[in-house]
Scaffold this active site. Structure first.
Site, PDB file in Angstrom:
ATOM      1  N   HIS A 118      21.244 -41.133  -4.067  1.00 50.26           N
ATOM      2  CA  HIS A 118      20.157 -41.057  -5.006  1.00 50.26           C
ATOM      3  C   HIS A 118      19.003 -42.690  -4.332  1.00 50.26           C
ATOM      4  O   HIS A 118      19.538 -43.361  -4.696  1.00 50.26           O
ATOM      5  CB  HIS A 118      20.181 -41.419  -6.075  1.00 50.26           C
ATOM      6  CG  HIS A 118      20.246 -39.856  -6.921  1.00 50.26           C
ATOM      7  ND1 HIS A 118      19.363 -38.944  -7.304  1.00 50.26           N
ATOM      8  CD2 HIS A 118      21.254 -39.280  -7.091  1.00 50.26           C
ATOM      9  CE1 HIS A 118      20.134 -37.561  -7.926  1.00 50.26           C
ATOM     10  NE2 HIS A 118      20.953 -38.250  -7.768  1.00 50.26           N
TER      11      HIS A 118
ATOM     12  N   HIS B  80      25.292 -36.308  -2.252  1.00 51.47           N
ATOM     13  CA  HIS B  80      23.980 -36.999  -2.445  1.00 51.47           C
ATOM     14  C   HIS B  80      23.708 -38.669  -2.556  1.00 51.47           C
ATOM     15  O   HIS B  80      23.918 -38.669  -3.895  1.00 51.47           O
ATOM     16  CB  HIS B  80      22.826 -35.776  -2.352  1.00 51.47           C
ATOM     17  CG  HIS B  80      23.395 -35.589  -4.162  1.00 51.47           C
ATOM     18  ND1 HIS B  80      24.405 -34.676  -4.513  1.00 51.47           N
ATOM     19  CD2 HIS B  80      22.707 -36.121  -5.546  1.00 51.47           C
ATOM     20  CE1 HIS B  80      23.903 -34.184  -5.805  1.00 51.47           C
ATOM     21  NE2 HIS B  80      22.871 -35.092  -6.105  1.00 51.47           N
TER      22      HIS B  80
END
Ligand code: 5GP
Ligand code: ZN
Length: 141
Positions: free
Chosen positions: A102, A100
């Site tokens: 950020h 992921h």
């Protein structure tokens, strides 16, 4: 889909997430414990642990989603800038093992620092050592 992966569960709609953007291959949703208003996570819909685990087309789609979203997020929360990054692997602080990115909106005087603070103390590398490192990366292709 990996059953015990919290981000796979958000992608599948099995647990709630504040989804802000979705494509055929990616989803972006607000971080549940934001470091700033608008802190957003961008994930591939398929489960891969790290950047290197993603097939190239998935990686391109994740970056395309970041490229699309970063200015929109900054604008939505009236940020002055943003820090964009991946904790890539547990030694780098990755807690959720589904890759992921950020997007952390940043504000003048917010008290944060540059991404350089993430790496701890700087090594003192000689020119020869830097050459060796560069050679090693080139040779790894
Ligand atoms: P990491 O340390 O793995 O790079 O960051 C994981 C991030 O996921 C953290 O910033 C954390 O707040 C966020 N997070 C953990 N669990 C959940 C969840 O169930 N929902 C959402 N939206 N974010 C989560
Ligand atoms: Zn997953």
């Amino acid at each position: 889909m990996t059953d015990d992966c919290i981000f796979c569960q958000i992608v599948a709609g099995e647990i709630p997430g504040r989804i802000v953007h979705e494509t055929e291959t990616t989803v972006a949703f607000l971080d549940a414990n934001p470091l700033a208003p608008g802190h957003t996570l961008v994930v591939p819909k398929t489960h891969h642990e790290t950047i290197g685990d993603m097939p190239a087309d998935v990686a391109r789609d994740v970056f395309a989603a970041l490229h699309e979203l970063v200015p929109r997020i900054e604008s939505a929360v009236d940020a002055d800038a943003s820090t964009v990054g991946f904790n890539n692997g547990t030694a780098a602080g990755q807690e959720v093992p589904h890759v992921h990115g950020h997007v952390i909106p940043r504000f003048e005087g917010d008290g944060g620092g540059p991404i350089h603070v993430a790496a701890g103390s700087r090594p003192d590398l000689s020119d020869a050592e830097l050459d060796d490192v560069a050679d090693g990366i080139r040779a790894s292709d």
